[in-house]
Design an enzyme around this catalytic site. Structure first.
Site, PDB file in Angstrom:
ATOM      1  N   PRO A 203      82.378  58.911  18.882  1.00 28.43           N
ATOM      2  CA  PRO A 203      83.184  59.030  20.103  1.00 28.43           C
ATOM      3  C   PRO A 203      83.864  57.683  20.346  1.00 28.43           C
ATOM      4  O   PRO A 203      83.217  56.640  20.260  1.00 28.43           O
ATOM      5  CB  PRO A 203      82.151  59.327  21.191  1.00 28.43           C
TER       6      PRO A 203
ATOM      7  N   ALA B 270      86.404  56.246  23.236  1.00 25.79           N
ATOM      8  CA  ALA B 270      87.203  56.475  24.442  1.00 25.79           C
ATOM      9  C   ALA B 270      88.594  55.884  24.264  1.00 25.79           C
ATOM     10  O   ALA B 270      88.739  54.766  23.764  1.00 25.79           O
ATOM     11  CB  ALA B 270      86.500  55.834  25.642  1.00 25.79           C
TER      12      ALA B 270
ATOM     13  N   GLN C  27      80.613  64.347  24.260  1.00 22.66           N
ATOM     14  CA  GLN C  27      79.679  63.359  24.797  1.00 22.66           C
ATOM     15  C   GLN C  27      79.829  63.279  26.309  1.00 22.66           C
ATOM     16  O   GLN C  27      80.941  63.094  26.809  1.00 22.66           O
ATOM     17  CB  GLN C  27      79.955  61.988  24.189  1.00 22.66           C
TER      18      GLN C  27
ATOM     19  N   CYS D 287      77.744  52.916  26.860  1.00 22.61           N
ATOM     20  CA  CYS D 287      79.016  52.375  27.356  1.00 22.61           C
ATOM     21  C   CYS D 287      78.762  51.115  28.195  1.00 22.61           C
ATOM     22  O   CYS D 287      78.005  51.148  29.162  1.00 22.61           O
ATOM     23  CB  CYS D 287      79.739  53.431  28.187  1.00 22.61           C
TER      24      CYS D 287
ATOM     25  N   LYS E 231      73.191  58.772  22.347  1.00 18.07           N
ATOM     26  CA  LYS E 231      73.699  57.569  21.670  1.00 18.07           C
ATOM     27  C   LYS E 231      73.390  56.363  22.552  1.00 18.07           C
ATOM     28  O   LYS E 231      73.785  56.327  23.716  1.00 18.07           O
ATOM     29  CB  LYS E 231      75.206  57.706  21.429  1.00 18.07           C
TER      30      LYS E 231
ATOM     31  N   ASN F 252      74.393  53.137  13.407  1.00 21.92           N
ATOM     32  CA  ASN F 252      75.778  52.833  13.781  1.00 21.92           C
ATOM     33  C   ASN F 252      75.955  51.324  13.956  1.00 21.92           C
ATOM     34  O   ASN F 252      75.086  50.656  14.513  1.00 21.92           O
ATOM     35  CB  ASN F 252      76.138  53.577  15.067  1.00 21.92           C
ATOM     36  N   GLY F 253      77.108  50.871  13.482  1.00 18.40           N
ATOM     37  CA  GLY F 253      77.489  49.471  13.634  1.00 18.40           C
ATOM     38  C   GLY F 253      77.863  48.883  12.296  1.00 18.40           C
ATOM     39  O   GLY F 253      77.028  48.788  11.396  1.00 18.40           O
ATOM     40  N   ASP F 254      79.157  48.566  12.148  1.00 16.01           N
ATOM     41  CA  ASP F 254      79.671  47.914  10.937  1.00 16.01           C
ATOM     42  C   ASP F 254      79.641  48.801   9.691  1.00 16.01           C
ATOM     43  O   ASP F 254      79.572  48.280   8.571  1.00 16.01           O
ATOM     44  CB  ASP F 254      78.912  46.607  10.644  1.00 16.01           C
TER      45      ASP F 254
ATOM     46  N   ARG G 296      84.922  52.077  14.549  1.00 16.63           N
ATOM     47  CA  ARG G 296      86.240  51.436  14.465  1.00 16.63           C
ATOM     48  C   ARG G 296      86.899  51.642  13.115  1.00 16.63           C
ATOM     49  O   ARG G 296      88.122  51.688  13.018  1.00 16.63           O
ATOM     50  CB  ARG G 296      86.102  49.944  14.792  1.00 16.63           C
TER      51      ARG G 296
HETATM   52  C1  LIG Z   1      87.822  51.719  21.479  1.00 13.24           C
HETATM   53  C2  LIG Z   1      86.377  52.113  21.489  1.00 13.24           C
HETATM   54  C3  LIG Z   1      85.980  53.185  22.268  1.00 13.24           C
HETATM   55  C4  LIG Z   1      84.639  53.591  22.277  1.00 13.24           C
HETATM   56  N1  LIG Z   1      84.273  54.678  23.003  1.00 13.24           N
HETATM   57  C5  LIG Z   1      82.995  55.130  22.960  1.00 13.24           C
HETATM   58  C6  LIG Z   1      82.608  56.316  23.647  1.00 13.24           C
HETATM   59  O1  LIG Z   1      83.410  57.005  24.295  1.00 13.24           O
HETATM   60  N2  LIG Z   1      81.303  56.675  23.568  1.00 13.24           N
HETATM   61  C7  LIG Z   1      80.377  55.954  22.848  1.00 13.24           C
HETATM   62  O2  LIG Z   1      79.206  56.327  22.793  1.00 13.24           O
HETATM   63  N3  LIG Z   1      80.730  54.850  22.171  1.00 13.24           N
HETATM   64  C8  LIG Z   1      82.017  54.432  22.206  1.00 13.24           C
HETATM   65  N4  LIG Z   1      82.375  53.330  21.491  1.00 13.24           N
HETATM   66  C9  LIG Z   1      81.392  52.676  20.612  1.00 13.24           C
HETATM   67  C10 LIG Z   1      81.479  53.208  19.175  1.00 13.24           C
HETATM   68  O3  LIG Z   1      81.238  54.594  19.123  1.00 13.24           O
HETATM   69  C11 LIG Z   1      80.510  52.470  18.247  1.00 13.24           C
HETATM   70  O4  LIG Z   1      79.208  52.630  18.751  1.00 13.24           O
HETATM   71  C12 LIG Z   1      80.814  50.980  18.130  1.00 13.24           C
HETATM   72  O5  LIG Z   1      82.189  50.749  17.953  1.00 13.24           O
HETATM   73  C13 LIG Z   1      80.035  50.331  16.969  1.00 13.24           C
HETATM   74  O6  LIG Z   1      80.413  50.851  15.721  1.00 13.24           O
HETATM   75  P1  LIG Z   1      81.389  50.034  14.722  1.00 13.24           P
HETATM   76  O7  LIG Z   1      80.799  48.660  14.550  1.00 13.24           O
HETATM   77  O8  LIG Z   1      81.362  50.850  13.456  1.00 13.24           O
HETATM   78  O9  LIG Z   1      82.733  50.001  15.358  1.00 13.24           O
HETATM   79  C14 LIG Z   1      83.683  52.891  21.493  1.00 13.24           C
HETATM   80  C15 LIG Z   1      84.096  51.803  20.726  1.00 13.24           C
HETATM   81  C16 LIG Z   1      85.417  51.409  20.710  1.00 13.24           C
HETATM   82  C17 LIG Z   1      85.816  50.246  19.841  1.00 13.24           C
END
Ligand SMILES: Cc1cc2nc3c(=O)[nH]c(=O)nc-3n(C[C@H](O)[C@H](O)[C@H](O)COP(=O)(O)O)c2cc1C
Length: 340
Positions: A21, A23, A75, A105, A144, A206-208, A231
């Site tokens: 997800p 946002a 979500q 969040c 989450k 999740n993360g990276d 991302r």
């Molecule tokens: C622009 C943006 C919007 C996000 N929106 C949500 C969201 O609506 N719900 C949620 O649980 N996490 C949200 N996240 C967090 C991501 O789902 C994820 O947990 C976080 O980016 C870490 O993963 P990554 O390191 O692969 O980017 C958002 C992250 C970003 C960058």
């Protein structure tokens, strides 16, 4: 560790590579792009429980989806056990395959009423909210979370136990703290410890996760059952295909810049079908940069597209912008100052 199907409650997912997800990003056109590549499941942007249960039209609009997006999760964000069940049931009745609770969040306007990552401070309330969601629906309930509020309060393993007892089918752990925001690397040790605490609940790391090798590393290191790319899906809706190829021992076929441009054009067309002209122009400022981030010289593209006032200018820009050299990839800059 595998790229095999994953059972989530009553749902069999074709692969364990999920799309997050996001946002303000994982909207309908974004998910149309993602659907072509078939992630194990994709999630919509979060919506507030309160707004959902009062049938707020904007909230329902965020939850629009098309049949090709299955399996798809919605979500919900909120901390009131009294409405959590009703909100979850509405999600199920809309046709979603999974309903997820947001406990990650970090933005103040969400945490100020105890929702999102603020729920990490009230773990028992997380259990109560999940239990009410589980009681109200037949579809799997997931949650989450972040690893904790800050490094002194890492709570992921404790919440795994709580979520499991409350009947959640899976828990996704973002290996950063609330205090950390999106800065610095995710700490996969927290995910590993959470997986060790799990017995029946599936753990999603999740993360990276940005490609096949990182997906393999997080699964091998933490033992997690699935991974969630966030991302890295921006401007790369095909990332699940790359990951599956990597796990199958097949070479990943890098996209040419021209292919990235064509994908951006497709995203533009989906946006044009779905949004009004002004909104298309605004959205393309963000989306355009994702797809062309591997091309040198995109500063000029950014400057022009951010001033474009008509859909025709945007279309012309996308189709005719002179592409530069292929450069090393980075995570989209926008992620640093994003909203969730
Ligand atoms: C622009 C943006 C919007 C996000 N929106 C949500 C969201 O609506 N719900 C949620 O649980 N996490 C949200 N996240 C967090 C991501 O789902 C994820 O947990 C976080 O980016 C870490 O993963 P990554 O390191 O692969 O980017 C958002 C992250 C970003 C960058």
């Amino acid at each position: 560790m595998s790229n095999k199907p994953l059972q989530l409650g009553n749902l069999k997912l074709k692969n364990p590579f999920f799309y997050a997800p996001l946002a303000g990003c994982s909207d309908y056109p974004f998910r149309k792009m993602s659907a072509q590549y078939k992630p194990g499941i994709m999630y919509c942007e979060m919506v507030k429980m309160d707004a959902l249960v009062r049938h707020d039209p904007h909230t329902l609009h965020i939850l629009d989806f098309s049949i090709d997006m299955h399996p798809i999760g919605a979500q919900i964000c909120g901390s009131k056990p009294g409405i959590a069940g009703k909100a979850a049931k509405m999600v199920e009745d809309l046709g979603f395959d999974v309903v997820d609770l947001n406990c990650g969040c970090p933005v103040d306007k969400v945490t100020k009423d105890g929702s999102g990552s603020a729920m990490l401070k009230t773990p028992d309330l997380i259990g109560e909210v999940i239990a009410n969601m589980v009681a109200a629906v037949k579809i799997p309930v997931t949650v989450k979370i972040r690893a904790g509020w800050d490094d002194d309060n890492i709570i992921a393993a404790q919440i795994v136990k709580i979520a499991e007892s409350a009947g959640a089918a899976a828990i996704c752990i973002h290996g950063r703290t609330r205090q950390q925001g999106y800065r610095g690397p995710a700490n996969w040790d927290y995910i590993k410890a959470a997986k060790e605490a799990a017995t029946t609940i599936k753990v999603i790391g999740n993360g990276d996760v940005i490609d096949g090798p990182s997906a393999e590393r997080i699964m091998a290191y933490t033992g997690c059952d699935a991974v969630l790319a966030a991302r890295a899906t921006m401007g790369q809706p095909w990332i699940v295909e790359d990951i599956i190829r990597y796990f199958s021992g097949l070479p990943v076929i890098p996209k040419t810049l021209e292919e990235c441009r064509q994908a951006l054009y497709q995203h533009f067309l989906y946006t044009k079908q779905y949004q009004n002209d002004l909104r298309v122009c605004v959205d393309m400022r963000r989306v355009g940069c994702w797809y062309l981030k591997k091309s040198s010289g995109t500063r000029h593209f950014r400057n022009i597209i951010s001033k474009a006032t008509s859909i025709d200018i945007v279309e012309d820009m996308i189709l005719n912008f002179p592409l530069g050299e292929l450069i090393e990839d980075e995570m989209p800059e926008e992620a640093a100052d994003c909203c969730a």
